[in-house]
Design an enzyme around this catalytic site. Structure first.
Site, PDB file in Angstrom:
ATOM      1  CD  GLU A 134      -1.738 -12.619 -10.431  1.00 11.38           C
ATOM      2  OE1 GLU A 134      -0.821 -11.838 -10.113  1.00 11.38           O
ATOM      3  OE2 GLU A 134      -2.914 -12.259 -10.565  1.00 11.38           O
ATOM      4  CG  ASN A 140     -11.135  -2.996  -7.712  1.00 16.60           C
ATOM      5  OD1 ASN A 140     -11.664  -2.659  -8.752  1.00 16.60           O
ATOM      6  ND2 ASN A 140     -10.209  -3.943  -7.664  1.00 16.60           N
ATOM      7  CE1 TYR A 182      -4.052  -2.028   0.434  1.00 13.36           C
ATOM      8  CE2 TYR A 182      -2.635  -3.339   1.866  1.00 13.36           C
ATOM      9  CZ  TYR A 182      -3.803  -3.202   1.128  1.00 13.36           C
ATOM     10  OH  TYR A 182      -4.711  -4.225   1.085  1.00 13.36           O
ATOM     11  CB  CYS A 217      -7.230  -4.505  -5.378  1.00 17.77           C
ATOM     12  SG  CYS A 217      -8.742  -5.442  -5.326  1.00 17.77           S
ATOM     13  CG  HIS A 218      -5.305 -10.344  -6.856  1.00 16.91           C
ATOM     14  ND1 HIS A 218      -6.033  -9.837  -7.915  1.00 16.91           N
ATOM     15  CD2 HIS A 218      -4.273 -11.036  -7.391  1.00 16.91           C
ATOM     16  CE1 HIS A 218      -5.478 -10.231  -9.046  1.00 16.91           C
ATOM     17  NE2 HIS A 218      -4.407 -10.962  -8.754  1.00 16.91           N
TER      18      HIS A 218
END
Length: 190
Positions: free
Chosen positions: A180, A145, A122, A153-154
């Site tokens: 990912e 979001n 953040y 945002c993850h």
């Protein structure tokens, strides 16, 4: 954002993860939410995806509701979402339109730049948009979001490198980051 105005087309879609709600303004996606199925007590249940690969095709709740350019964008959005959730897509190309404050839009645009397989804190997001010290405001913007997964945002974690709030729950955040390759295994960010 309130998407109840008649200029928006809202479409419910089911895949192996559950029900997703797409919102379109003309030929642009402006909202993507997940509808969690309540548990036996009526509480919002956590998302528990199936081990089955995401389906290649699923129709909207009503074919008559989606027409013209919106139908084309809907089809593309579904294909891309399913491919992403199956681990086969790294970057979305569906056209979007963001509805939010100037600050929220700035945060969302910056978060969209975080590459697949990477994370930012953040604090890093706040610094990168020229608002050092605004980590809490960045978190609030991400909480609003309107396009989960599309605005990733993850990929934003806290300054200690730990998982924190996510609309679909930290278990799903962890699963997405593992998929990912941003974290090595599901226990790394415990």
């Amino acid at each position: 954002m309130d998407f109840t105005d008649s200029r928006f087309t809202v479409v419910h879609h089911r895949n192996v993860w559950g029900e997703w709600v797409f919102t379109f303004e003309g030929a642009k996606l402006c909202g993507l939410r997940f509808n969690a199925t309540p548990d036996e007590d009526g509480n919002s249940a956590a998302v528990r995806p199936s081990s089955v690969q995401a389906c290649a095709y699923a129709g909207p709740e009503s074919e008559a509701k989606v027409r013209g350019r919106t139908a084309q964008v809907y089809s593309k959005a579904v294909r891309e979402l399913n491919s992403f959730l199956a681990g086969k897509l790294k970057e979305f190309s569906v056209p979007i339109k963001m509805h939010g404050t100037d600050f929220q839009t700035l945060v969302w645009e910056k978060v969209r730049e975080i590459p697949y397989g990477e994370t930012r804190t953040y604090k890093q997001v706040a610094d990168s948009i020229g608002h050092p010290g605004a980590e809490r405001a960045v978190g609030n913007a991400l909480h609003q979001n309107p396009m989960l997964i599309i605005i990733p945002c993850h990929r934003v974690i806290n300054s200690r490198g730990k998982l924190s709030g996510y609309a679909l729950g930290t278990d799903i955040k962890r699963r997405l980051l593992c998929m990912e390759g941003a974290i090595q295994n599901e226990l790394e960010l415990e």
